[in-house]
Design a protein around this motif. Sequence first.
Motif, PDB file in Angstrom:
ATOM      1  N   VAL A  87       0.815  -1.212   0.000  1.00 38.13           N
ATOM      2  CA  VAL A  87       0.000   0.000   0.000  1.00 38.13           C
ATOM      3  C   VAL A  87       0.853   1.268   0.000  1.00 38.13           C
ATOM      4  N   LEU A  88       1.787   1.380   0.938  1.00 40.89           N
ATOM      5  CA  LEU A  88       2.596   2.599   1.037  1.00 40.89           C
ATOM      6  C   LEU A  88       3.422   2.807  -0.225  1.00 40.89           C
ATOM      7  N   TYR A  89       4.037   1.745  -0.725  1.00 44.07           N
ATOM      8  CA  TYR A  89       4.918   1.874  -1.884  1.00 44.07           C
ATOM      9  C   TYR A  89       4.152   2.135  -3.171  1.00 44.07           C
ATOM     10  N   ALA A  90       2.948   1.581  -3.297  1.00 46.06           N
ATOM     11  CA  ALA A  90       2.119   1.875  -4.465  1.00 46.06           C
ATOM     12  C   ALA A  90       1.758   3.349  -4.500  1.00 46.06           C
ATOM     13  N   ALA A  91       1.484   3.926  -3.318  1.00 39.64           N
ATOM     14  CA  ALA A  91       1.127   5.353  -3.249  1.00 39.64           C
ATOM     15  C   ALA A  91       2.336   6.251  -3.432  1.00 39.64           C
ATOM     16  N   ALA A  92       3.492   5.851  -2.911  1.00 39.64           N
ATOM     17  CA  ALA A  92       4.697   6.689  -2.985  1.00 39.64           C
ATOM     18  C   ALA A  92       5.311   6.706  -4.378  1.00 39.64           C
ATOM     19  N   ARG A  93       5.217   5.586  -5.095  1.00 36.27           N
ATOM     20  CA  ARG A  93       5.759   5.468  -6.450  1.00 36.27           C
ATOM     21  C   ARG A  93       7.242   5.878  -6.477  1.00 36.27           C
ATOM     22  N   LEU A  94       8.016   5.305  -5.566  1.00 32.69           N
ATOM     23  CA  LEU A  94       9.431   5.667  -5.463  1.00 32.69           C
ATOM     24  C   LEU A  94      10.186   5.391  -6.756  1.00 32.69           C
ATOM     25  N   ALA A  95       9.827   4.306  -7.436  1.00 34.49           N
ATOM     26  CA  ALA A  95      10.545   3.949  -8.654  1.00 34.49           C
ATOM     27  C   ALA A  95      10.292   4.936  -9.784  1.00 34.49           C
ATOM     28  N   GLU A  96       9.259   5.774  -9.644  1.00 38.52           N
ATOM     29  CA  GLU A  96       8.922   6.747 -10.682  1.00 38.52           C
ATOM     30  C   GLU A  96       9.497   8.129 -10.387  1.00 38.52           C
ATOM     31  N   THR A  97      10.203   8.266  -9.274  1.00 41.82           N
ATOM     32  CA  THR A  97      10.780   9.563  -8.926  1.00 41.82           C
ATOM     33  C   THR A  97      11.886   9.914  -9.913  1.00 41.82           C
ATOM     34  N   ALA A  98      11.722  11.052 -10.569  1.00 44.90           N
ATOM     35  CA  ALA A  98      12.661  11.430 -11.630  1.00 44.90           C
ATOM     36  C   ALA A  98      14.059  11.686 -11.083  1.00 44.90           C
ATOM     37  N   ASP A  99      14.148  12.302  -9.921  1.00 43.60           N
ATOM     38  CA  ASP A  99      15.448  12.641  -9.333  1.00 43.60           C
ATOM     39  C   ASP A  99      15.885  11.499  -8.415  1.00 43.60           C
ATOM     40  N   ALA A 100      16.522  10.487  -9.017  1.00 41.29           N
ATOM     41  CA  ALA A 100      16.927   9.310  -8.248  1.00 41.29           C
ATOM     42  C   ALA A 100      17.947   9.665  -7.179  1.00 41.29           C
ATOM     43  N   ALA A 101      18.819  10.627  -7.468  1.00 40.60           N
ATOM     44  CA  ALA A 101      19.835  11.024  -6.493  1.00 40.60           C
ATOM     45  C   ALA A 101      19.177  11.637  -5.260  1.00 40.60           C
TER      46      ALA A 101
END
Length: 277
Positions: A87-101
């Motif tokens: 649930v938390l990770y689906a909402a956060a969408r960390l893998a889609e964050t453009a600024d990986a750094a």
Amino acid sequence: MLLLLPPSEGKTAAPDGAAPVDLEALAHADALGGRRAEVLAALARVSARSDAADVLGVGTSLAAEVERNTHLASAPAAPAARVYTGVLYAAARLAETADAARADDGVRIFSGLWGAVAPGDRIPAYRLSMGVDLPGVGKLSTAWRAPLGAALDARAAGDVVVDCRSAAYVAAWRPRPRTGEWVTVRVVRDVGGRRTVVSHHAKHTRGVLAGHLLRRAGSPPTTARELLGAAAELTGQVIATEAGTGLAYRLTEATLHAAASRSAPATLELVTAPTHR
């Protein structure tokens, strides 16, 4: 900002053929590498035992995941942002964050196996919670305390620590008093003036906040007041929609509550309420 997240129970295994984990390439390898190797070896030994499910505190339906623990050192690995699901990770969408750094500098995902990893750290899917008393290592929250202090105390100093973890992971590392500001995130649902905590809804809302903090324009917050301002930017936005009913929940209020003592965290309270879209 140092954003602390719990791991997810559900994990997505990396594709077959992907390279295995490289302990030396994970975040804080100097402070956490020795303990990671120790826990990894102990977990493999325990997971090969007939009573592994009991020791690890999991049901027999997870036998395949427990068996996978026996060969994690050679198992395919993928970025933690993709391995952790739920649930938390689906909402956060960390893998889609453009600024990986920005994400790799500002986010740490806590783990009974790895201690803490950055979203871009490549790890295999595994089964081990921080609450386990692991034969050969001991209670993991205790075993990780000193290494995590060595890894994170300096990083947290002078910054705001945004804590979305559950109690078992808080026990493994707490920010030192007066080195920076520590803020936990509490989510409540307001229905007709009655405020309650709903686990699934709270996890989702914390995930929305995490994603917003990483993708919003401008510099990350460095104080509790700046965090409050960033969270308030979500006020009025739809945070979640219930499956089946279609009922939407909007963020109606963000409030910062002072810490009860010098060693306790302040609390960022996020209030959501149902609304018709």
